[in-house]
Design a protein around this motif. Structure first.
Motif, PDB file in Angstrom:
ATOM      1  N   SER A 269       0.845  -1.189   0.000  1.00  0.00           N
ATOM      2  CA  SER A 269       0.000   0.000   0.000  1.00  0.00           C
ATOM      3  C   SER A 269       0.885   1.246   0.000  1.00  0.00           C
TER       4      SER A 269
ATOM      5  N   ARG B 257       2.522   4.654   0.917  1.00  0.00           N
ATOM      6  CA  ARG B 257       2.720   5.341   2.192  1.00  0.00           C
ATOM      7  C   ARG B 257       2.924   6.816   1.934  1.00  0.00           C
ATOM      8  N   ASP B 258       2.525   7.584   2.887  1.00  0.00           N
ATOM      9  CA  ASP B 258       2.718   9.025   2.822  1.00  0.00           C
ATOM     10  C   ASP B 258       4.192   9.326   3.102  1.00  0.00           C
TER      11      ASP B 258
ATOM     12  N   THR C  66       4.936  10.733   6.491  1.00  0.00           N
ATOM     13  CA  THR C  66       4.858   9.757   7.579  1.00  0.00           C
ATOM     14  C   THR C  66       6.163   8.978   7.673  1.00  0.00           C
ATOM     15  N   GLU C  67       6.719   8.616   6.522  1.00  0.00           N
ATOM     16  CA  GLU C  67       7.993   7.897   6.519  1.00  0.00           C
ATOM     17  C   GLU C  67       9.104   8.760   7.114  1.00  0.00           C
TER      18      GLU C  67
END
Length: 55
Positions: free
Chosen positions: A9, A11-12, A15-16
């Motif tokens: 999926s 990922r932003d 966010t990582e």
């Protein structure tokens, strides 16, 4: 017969970055807030990003 492969999926990216930054801050004994301020300064060069930090 074709077998469908599941893709990871998405990922932003922010966010990582936050996850990696939190690990780094924990390792060097710095708060995440100061780490985020240092990142903002590194990206913008604007010293106002460091207001309220001890950097």
């Amino acid at each position: 017969m074709h077998i469908a492969q599941s893709s990871p999926s998405p990922r932003d990216p922010d966010t990582e970055v936050a996850d990696v930054l939190a690990l780094l801050c924990a390792q060097i004994g710095e708060t995440v807030e100061n780490g985020l301020a240092a990142r903002r300064y590194a990206l913008t060069g604007d010293r106002r990003a460091l207001a309220g930090t001890l950097l």
